[in-house]
Scaffold this motif. Structure first.
Motif, mmCIF file in Angstrom:
data_model
loop_
_atom_site.group_PDB
_atom_site.id
_atom_site.type_symbol
_atom_site.label_atom_id
_atom_site.label_comp_id
_atom_site.label_asym_id
_atom_site.label_seq_id
_atom_site.Cartn_x
_atom_site.Cartn_y
_atom_site.Cartn_z
ATOM 1 N N GLU A 15 0.854 -1.189 0.000
ATOM 2 C CA GLU A 15 0.000 0.000 0.000
ATOM 3 C C GLU A 15 0.890 1.239 0.000
ATOM 4 N N ARG A 19 -2.267 8.284 1.970
ATOM 5 C CA ARG A 19 -3.279 8.645 0.969
ATOM 6 C C ARG A 19 -3.575 10.128 1.092
ATOM 7 N N ARG A 22 -7.672 14.383 -0.090
ATOM 8 C CA ARG A 22 -8.789 14.493 -1.045
ATOM 9 C C ARG A 22 -9.455 13.141 -1.307
ATOM 10 N N ASP A 23 -8.715 12.031 -1.087
ATOM 11 C CA ASP A 23 -9.341 10.710 -1.269
ATOM 12 C C ASP A 23 -10.422 10.446 -0.228
ATOM 13 N N SER A 24 -10.402 11.194 0.878
ATOM 14 C CA SER A 24 -11.420 10.969 1.919
ATOM 15 C C SER A 24 -12.585 11.964 1.815
ATOM 16 N N TYR A 25 -12.453 12.958 0.910
ATOM 17 C CA TYR A 25 -13.512 13.966 0.762
ATOM 18 C C TYR A 25 -14.855 13.266 0.579
ATOM 19 N N SER A 26 -15.828 13.680 1.386
ATOM 20 C CA SER A 26 -17.161 13.073 1.296
ATOM 21 C C SER A 26 -18.230 14.141 1.458
ATOM 22 N N ARG A 62 -13.502 5.725 4.231
ATOM 23 C CA ARG A 62 -12.896 5.872 2.904
ATOM 24 C C ARG A 62 -11.374 5.901 3.018
ATOM 25 N N HIS A 63 -10.901 6.606 4.036
ATOM 26 C CA HIS A 63 -9.444 6.708 4.194
ATOM 27 C C HIS A 63 -8.849 5.388 4.665
ATOM 28 N N ARG A 65 -10.256 2.474 4.674
ATOM 29 C CA ARG A 65 -10.757 1.311 3.942
ATOM 30 C C ARG A 65 -11.067 0.164 4.912
#
Ligand SMILES: CC(C)(COP(=O)(O)OP(=O)(O)OC[C@H]1O[C@@H](n2cnc3c(N)ncnc32)[C@H](O)[C@@H]1OP(=O)(O)O)[C@@H](O)C(=O)NCCC(=O)NCCS
Length: 171
Positions: A15, A19, A22-26, A62-63, A65
């Motif tokens: 991995e 991360r 922005r990958d966790s933006y919800s 999301r962050h 996972r």
């Protein structure tokens, strides 16, 4: 739930080290219905708290996972009433990952669908811990701030954590 820290499951091999925030933006949206109201006919605070917790848990999951549990909510201020029929938008993102916990920030806006006027009604900081399906602690990957706002929130999250843990209820 077997939650001892040393049983934490590290992130899968290969991995990336971290991360981007922005990958966790919800974004979580609800329209305020009569069943969500208090006796005065405006949004019940407890309902907004539920939506805040949900919106924040989406960003945290999301962050990381993985499934997450809420460890704490710092404070929640209700800046103005929300009326039935108005649209509530909750924007959330992971500000910082510590060891096994993550701070998530949530900003809440209300939109009057007739006029289009959008107002800020609340903000909150929540701490989540990632838990695997077997109940084991999951170590989330670091979060990588990229923008000036993300860097500011990352730095301030460190200060909030220090205050949070200093005031953590004696167990
Ligand atoms: C959250 C929980 C897993 C923490 O377990 P614990 O035995 O206190 O574990 P630790 O002391 O190792 O804390 C784990 C992490 O959570 C953080 N944490 C725990 N309680 C916290 C609090 N009140 N505020 C902020 N962070 C907190 C710790 O700082 C630690 O973070 P780090 O690993 O990044 O340093 C446990 O308290 C729990 O299961 N709570 C119930 C969660 C739940 O069901 N929530 C839904 C609403 S009821």
């Amino acid at each position: 739930m077997n939650a001892s820290p040393d049983s934490a499951t590290p992130s899968p091999e290969g991995e990336p080290a971290g991360r981007p925030v922005r990958d966790s933006y919800s974004e979580y949206v609800e329209i305020t219905l009569p069943n969500d109201a208090n006796p005065l006919g405006t949004l019940f605070g407890g309902k907004l708290m539920q939506w805040v917790d949900l919106a924040a848990s989406i960003a945290a999951s999301r962050h990381a996972r993985s499934a997450v549990v809420t460890a704490s909510i710092d404070s929640l201020t209700f800046l103005r009433p929300v009326h039935i029929g108005q649209l509530v938008t909750l924007r959330s993102a992971v500000n910082r990952v510590f060891r096994t916990s993550m701070e998530v920030g949530v900003k809440v806006f209300v939109e009057d669908l007739r006029t289009g006027m959008v107002q800020h009604v609340s903000s909150a900081y929540l701490t989540f811990v990632a838990i695997s399906g077997e109940g084991r602690r999951v170590i989330p990957p670091p979060v990588l701030p990229e923008t000036a706002d993300e860097l500011r929130r990352f730095e301030q999250a460190g200060q909030r954590r220090a205050y949070r843990l200093a005031n953590r209820a004696a167990r």
